[in-house]
Design a protein around this motif. Structure first.
Motif, PDB file in Angstrom:
ATOM      1  N   VAL A 127      -3.516  59.376 -11.099  1.00 52.98           N
ATOM      2  CA  VAL A 127      -2.620  58.282 -11.489  1.00 52.98           C
ATOM      3  C   VAL A 127      -1.523  58.133 -10.445  1.00 52.98           C
ATOM      4  CG1 VAL A 127      -0.858  57.593 -13.153  1.00 52.98           C
ATOM      5  CG2 VAL A 127      -3.065  58.432 -13.961  1.00 52.98           C
ATOM      6  N   ASP A 128      -1.373  56.919  -9.910  1.00 55.85           N
ATOM      7  CA  ASP A 128      -0.381  56.705  -8.858  1.00 55.85           C
ATOM      8  C   ASP A 128       0.050  55.232  -8.870  1.00 55.85           C
ATOM      9  OD1 ASP A 128       1.202  56.570  -6.639  1.00 55.85           O
ATOM     10  OD2 ASP A 128      -0.289  57.355  -5.229  1.00 55.85           O
ATOM     11  N   THR A 129       1.202  54.948  -9.459  1.00 58.14           N
ATOM     12  CA  THR A 129       1.676  53.564  -9.540  1.00 58.14           C
ATOM     13  C   THR A 129       2.126  53.025  -8.185  1.00 58.14           C
ATOM     14  OG1 THR A 129       3.897  54.308 -10.151  1.00 58.14           O
ATOM     15  CG2 THR A 129       2.379  53.793 -11.962  1.00 58.14           C
ATOM     16  N   SER A 130       2.315  53.905  -7.199  1.00 57.89           N
ATOM     17  CA  SER A 130       2.731  53.425  -5.873  1.00 57.89           C
ATOM     18  C   SER A 130       1.619  52.658  -5.177  1.00 57.89           C
ATOM     19  CB  SER A 130       3.183  54.595  -4.992  1.00 57.89           C
ATOM     20  OG  SER A 130       2.082  55.363  -4.542  1.00 57.89           O
ATOM     21  N   ARG A 131       0.399  52.726  -5.702  1.00 57.97           N
ATOM     22  CA  ARG A 131      -0.719  51.973  -5.121  1.00 57.97           C
ATOM     23  C   ARG A 131      -0.675  50.499  -5.515  1.00 57.97           C
ATOM     24  NH1 ARG A 131      -5.460  56.185  -6.992  1.00 57.97           N
ATOM     25  NH2 ARG A 131      -4.946  57.916  -5.603  1.00 57.97           N
ATOM     26  N   LEU A 132       0.200  50.150  -6.418  1.00 58.58           N
ATOM     27  CA  LEU A 132       0.255  48.773  -6.898  1.00 58.58           C
ATOM     28  C   LEU A 132       1.232  47.943  -6.067  1.00 58.58           C
ATOM     29  CD1 LEU A 132       0.400  49.491 -10.745  1.00 58.58           C
ATOM     30  CD2 LEU A 132      -1.578  48.699  -9.428  1.00 58.58           C
ATOM     31  N   PRO A 133       0.926  46.658  -5.832  1.00 55.94           N
ATOM     32  CA  PRO A 133       1.835  45.778  -5.078  1.00 55.94           C
ATOM     33  C   PRO A 133       2.919  45.204  -5.989  1.00 55.94           C
ATOM     34  CG  PRO A 133      -0.161  44.583  -5.630  1.00 55.94           C
ATOM     35  CD  PRO A 133      -0.356  45.986  -6.152  1.00 55.94           C
ATOM     36  N   ILE A 134       3.800  46.048  -6.461  1.00 57.29           N
ATOM     37  CA  ILE A 134       4.819  45.647  -7.431  1.00 57.29           C
ATOM     38  C   ILE A 134       5.914  44.846  -6.728  1.00 57.29           C
ATOM     39  CG2 ILE A 134       6.345  46.445  -9.265  1.00 57.29           C
ATOM     40  CD1 ILE A 134       4.768  49.046  -9.344  1.00 57.29           C
ATOM     41  N   VAL A 135       6.342  43.771  -7.377  1.00 54.42           N
ATOM     42  CA  VAL A 135       7.282  42.817  -6.786  1.00 54.42           C
ATOM     43  C   VAL A 135       8.727  43.191  -7.104  1.00 54.42           C
ATOM     44  CG1 VAL A 135       8.023  40.392  -6.763  1.00 54.42           C
ATOM     45  CG2 VAL A 135       5.577  40.967  -6.945  1.00 54.42           C
ATOM     46  N   THR A 136       9.600  43.117  -6.109  1.00 57.77           N
ATOM     47  CA  THR A 136      11.039  43.133  -6.343  1.00 57.77           C
ATOM     48  C   THR A 136      11.498  41.681  -6.346  1.00 57.77           C
ATOM     49  OG1 THR A 136      11.238  45.232  -5.173  1.00 57.77           O
ATOM     50  CG2 THR A 136      13.273  44.019  -5.597  1.00 57.77           C
ATOM     51  N   HIS A 137      12.226  41.271  -7.389  1.00 58.25           N
ATOM     52  CA  HIS A 137      12.477  39.852  -7.616  1.00 58.25           C
ATOM     53  C   HIS A 137      13.785  39.340  -7.015  1.00 58.25           C
ATOM     54  CE1 HIS A 137       9.332  40.756 -10.526  1.00 58.25           C
ATOM     55  NE2 HIS A 137       9.080  39.467 -10.586  1.00 58.25           N
ATOM     56  N   SER A 138      14.900  39.962  -7.370  1.00 60.92           N
ATOM     57  CA  SER A 138      16.215  39.451  -6.953  1.00 60.92           C
ATOM     58  C   SER A 138      16.984  40.522  -6.193  1.00 60.92           C
ATOM     59  CB  SER A 138      17.022  38.995  -8.177  1.00 60.92           C
ATOM     60  OG  SER A 138      16.376  37.926  -8.832  1.00 60.92           O
ATOM     61  N   GLU A 139      17.965  40.066  -5.444  1.00 56.95           N
ATOM     62  CA  GLU A 139      18.693  40.922  -4.511  1.00 56.95           C
ATOM     63  C   GLU A 139      19.279  42.172  -5.154  1.00 56.95           C
ATOM     64  OE1 GLU A 139      22.299  40.448  -1.216  1.00 56.95           O
ATOM     65  OE2 GLU A 139      21.974  38.908  -2.742  1.00 56.95           O
ATOM     66  N   GLY A 140      19.840  42.031  -6.349  1.00 51.77           N
ATOM     67  CA  GLY A 140      20.522  43.164  -6.963  1.00 51.77           C
ATOM     68  C   GLY A 140      19.671  43.979  -7.915  1.00 51.77           C
ATOM     69  N   ASP A 141      18.359  43.723  -7.966  1.00 53.77           N
ATOM     70  CA  ASP A 141      17.497  44.432  -8.905  1.00 53.77           C
ATOM     71  C   ASP A 141      17.450  45.928  -8.610  1.00 53.77           C
ATOM     72  OD1 ASP A 141      16.973  42.013 -10.033  1.00 53.77           O
ATOM     73  OD2 ASP A 141      14.848  41.936  -9.493  1.00 53.77           O
ATOM     74  N   TYR A 160      -0.905  45.365 -33.974  1.00 55.06           N
ATOM     75  CA  TYR A 160      -0.556  45.457 -32.561  1.00 55.06           C
ATOM     76  C   TYR A 160       0.503  44.412 -32.219  1.00 55.06           C
ATOM     77  CZ  TYR A 160      -4.528  48.579 -31.831  1.00 55.06           C
ATOM     78  OH  TYR A 160      -5.400  49.643 -31.874  1.00 55.06           O
ATOM     79  N   ASN A 161       1.539  44.856 -31.506  1.00 53.97           N
ATOM     80  CA  ASN A 161       2.601  43.967 -31.058  1.00 53.97           C
ATOM     81  C   ASN A 161       2.543  43.853 -29.539  1.00 53.97           C
ATOM     82  OD1 ASN A 161       5.837  44.124 -30.053  1.00 53.97           O
ATOM     83  ND2 ASN A 161       5.288  42.474 -31.447  1.00 53.97           N
ATOM     84  N   VAL A 162       2.398  42.608 -29.048  1.00 55.70           N
ATOM     85  CA  VAL A 162       2.329  42.344 -27.615  1.00 55.70           C
ATOM     86  C   VAL A 162       3.603  41.619 -27.219  1.00 55.70           C
ATOM     87  CG1 VAL A 162       0.974  41.332 -25.750  1.00 55.70           C
ATOM     88  CG2 VAL A 162      -0.176  42.092 -27.846  1.00 55.70           C
ATOM     89  N   ALA A 163       4.381  42.189 -26.312  1.00 50.71           N
ATOM     90  CA  ALA A 163       5.670  41.600 -25.945  1.00 50.71           C
ATOM     91  C   ALA A 163       5.922  41.799 -24.456  1.00 50.71           C
ATOM     92  CB  ALA A 163       6.792  42.240 -26.756  1.00 50.71           C
ATOM     93  N   PHE A 164       6.671  40.850 -23.877  1.00 57.15           N
ATOM     94  CA  PHE A 164       7.058  40.993 -22.474  1.00 57.15           C
ATOM     95  C   PHE A 164       8.131  42.073 -22.363  1.00 57.15           C
ATOM     96  CE2 PHE A 164       4.761  37.123 -22.043  1.00 57.15           C
ATOM     97  CZ  PHE A 164       4.361  37.078 -20.709  1.00 57.15           C
ATOM     98  N   ILE A 165       7.790  43.138 -21.666  1.00 59.07           N
ATOM     99  CA  ILE A 165       8.677  44.290 -21.499  1.00 59.07           C
ATOM    100  C   ILE A 165       8.664  44.671 -20.019  1.00 59.07           C
ATOM    101  CG2 ILE A 165       9.053  46.728 -22.055  1.00 59.07           C
ATOM    102  CD1 ILE A 165       7.694  46.170 -24.779  1.00 59.07           C
ATOM    103  N   LYS A 166       9.814  44.737 -19.394  1.00 56.74           N
ATOM    104  CA  LYS A 166       9.877  45.087 -17.978  1.00 56.74           C
ATOM    105  C   LYS A 166       9.597  46.569 -17.776  1.00 56.74           C
ATOM    106  CE  LYS A 166      14.045  43.707 -17.152  1.00 56.74           C
ATOM    107  NZ  LYS A 166      14.453  43.317 -18.512  1.00 56.74           N
ATOM    108  N   ALA A 167       8.857  46.867 -16.722  1.00 51.80           N
ATOM    109  CA  ALA A 167       8.554  48.261 -16.383  1.00 51.80           C
ATOM    110  C   ALA A 167       8.864  48.468 -14.903  1.00 51.80           C
ATOM    111  CB  ALA A 167       7.091  48.570 -16.680  1.00 51.80           C
ATOM    112  N   PHE A 168       9.934  49.214 -14.617  1.00 49.09           N
ATOM    113  CA  PHE A 168      10.361  49.455 -13.245  1.00 49.09           C
ATOM    114  C   PHE A 168       9.612  50.634 -12.628  1.00 49.09           C
ATOM    115  CE2 PHE A 168      14.029  47.178 -14.896  1.00 49.09           C
ATOM    116  CZ  PHE A 168      14.393  46.370 -13.829  1.00 49.09           C
ATOM    117  N   TYR A 169       9.277  50.489 -11.366  1.00 45.80           N
ATOM    118  CA  TYR A 169       8.724  51.615 -10.617  1.00 45.80           C
ATOM    119  C   TYR A 169       9.755  52.736 -10.586  1.00 45.80           C
ATOM    120  CZ  TYR A 169       6.857  54.342  -6.721  1.00 45.80           C
ATOM    121  OH  TYR A 169       6.380  55.353  -5.927  1.00 45.80           O
TER     122      TYR A 169
END
Length: 464
Positions: A127-141, A160-169
């Motif tokens: 398992v290695d999340t660094s292999r994903l092309p994760i986006v940084t969105h705004s300057e101060g994120d 089951y509950n499906v919701a938009f939830i942010k997940a930071f690297y």
């Protein structure tokens, strides 16, 4: 063939090729390349779906996983996703969403061998999340962030509950994500697990047909099974498969692009945020739960979907579902008096709500406003207007506010209400009844006869 993201991309490219843009040149998502391109397009009034075909992963290596963004940036594209007419993206689209929401479809479970989402499986040390092309969105994120839905399961009802939830690297561990949960239903489930000292199962869905995500954003009750609701918007039962971590105890979308399975350990909090969120402001840095990743599964050649935060892509994905859900709720209570509902972009598709009614006596407009306010704790301003006012034309709505509103009786400030976003209003809410008064003399609104508008065709009089 079950509906999925690549099916939607192929259909869009065939039917509306100008609505999809492919960027072949290499981009570094972590250095704002993706969001800078989208921002420049947005400033020119262009909001195509964009596929970044050659991104780098978090570790700076070329990634074979394209990034798909701006899927929800126009109501017309969302209409296509729901099988509605893209030429009628206003109230007709919201009404179609409302209609579909009344007909949930139970999901179906398929064996692992029939699930594209599990063609490739990474577990344990792999398992290695660094292999994903994760986006940084705004300057101060805080850093690279996954912006799509996560799934939890109500431990009592099993829904089951499906919701938009942010997940930071998490820069400290490629097998951990830092998550920002705002969904009341997800927080309620988390509290249940933490009160008992138990880890909460959770799964991120990084790519699916747009109708999957639109179907997750309606205003539903806590114990509503979102898998069945989503099926209504897909127009077919959502296909599920036993997860790699929990098997049949927690089933996951079989046609997703990428799935990240993990657990939220009880009581653990790490620094998370800031993040440029939907209000076009930064969420403050705070302590948030974490997700210990147990498995990453994906297709042979996956796509990673991402929402362009704080822009139309972000706003529209929740705007349309809430319009449809609220229309259903209000018509269930007030009947045909309620004619239209809109969450304008000026309120980020979340903060403001416009409702059109056909009232027969004074007080009905305010009653509708109160009912609407209680349906979403993100609403801060509710404006009720007459049916003759087009709630999708903000100039028309503001005209009604300026002409028909008596501040002494038609504007109410409600104190100490639950809220989510940080604005100067704090925990206060505003209700405005901008319907034409029935208990005092008021001039009629001037208008061109409908007969003349139907009869006259511009092309008969004016050459383009």
């Amino acid at each position: 063939m079950a509906k999925d993201l690549r099916d939607f991309l192929a259909t869009l490219e065939a039917e509306a090729p100008d609505d999809l843009l492919r960027v072949a040149k290499p981009v570094v998502p972590q250095e704002f390349d993706c969001t800078a391109i989208l921002e420049k397009l947005d400033r020119r009034g262009r909001r195509p779906l964009v596929v970044f075909e050659s991104p780098t992963d978090v570790a700076g290596r070329p990634s074979p996983v394209p990034v798909v963004m701006n899927v929800f940036a126009t109501r017309e594209r969302c209409a296509r996703a729901l099988g509605a007419d893209p030429a009628r993206p206003g109230m007709e689209l919201a009404l179609e969403f409302a209609r579909l929401g009344r007909h949930p479809l139970p999901p179906v479970t398929v064996p692992p061998g029939a699930a594209p989402a599990q063609e490739v499986v990474h577990t344990g040390q792999d398992v290695d999340t660094s292999r994903l092309p994760i986006v940084t969105h705004s300057e101060g994120d805080y850093g690279p962030c996954l912006t799509m839905t996560l799934i939890v399961r109500d431990p009592e009802s099993g829904a089951y509950n499906v919701a938009f939830i942010k997940a930071f690297y998490d820069f400290d561990s490629p097998r951990r994500l830092r998550i920002t949960i705002h969904s009341p239903d997800s927080l309620r489930a988390l509290k249940h697990y933490e009160d008992r000292g138990l880890p909460m199962p959770i799964v991120a869905v990084l790519g699916h047909h747009p109708a999957f995500y639109l179907g997750s954003m309606g205003l539903t009750s806590y114990q509503n099974d979102d898998y069945a609701t989503i099926g209504a918007y897909l127009g077919e039962p959502l296909r599920l498969v036993p997860s790699r971590t929990w098997g049949e105890e927690f089933v996951v979308p079989a046609d997703a692009e990428i799935l990240i399975e993990g657990t939220v350990p009880p009581g653990v909090r790490e620094i998370c945020d800031p993040f440029g969120d939907i209000t076009r402001q930064y969420q403050a840095q705070t302590l948030r739960p974490v997700m210990d990743v147990t498995a990453i599964t994906h297709r042979e050649e996956p796509l990673l979907q991402d929402v362009f935060a704080g822009h139309r892509d972000h706003m529209t994905v929740g705007q349309i579902p809430k319009e449809g859900s609220l229309f259903n709720t209000l018509t269930d209570r007030f009947g045909s008096m309620v004619k239209a509902v809109h969450l304008p972009y000026s309120g980020c598709g979340r903060l403001a709500c416009y409702v059109a009614v056909e009232k027969s006596k004074e007080g009905q407009g305010k009653a509708v406003a109160l009912a609407a306010l209680q349906e979403s704790f993100t609403f801060q301003t509710v404006v009720v207007v007459d049916a003759a006012i087009d709630v999708f034309d903000e100039e028309d709505v503001l005209w009604a506010v300026m002409v028909y509103t008596d501040p002494s009786r038609d504007v109410d400030l409600v104190h100490n209400m639950p809220t989510l976003f940080t604005t100067a209003m704090g925990t206060r809410k505003v209700l405005i009844d901008a319907t034409r008064p029935l208990d005092r003399a008021m001039p009629e609104q001037n208008r061109i006869p409908a007969e003349a508008l139907n009869r006259v065709r511009l092309e008969d009089y004016i050459e383009e």
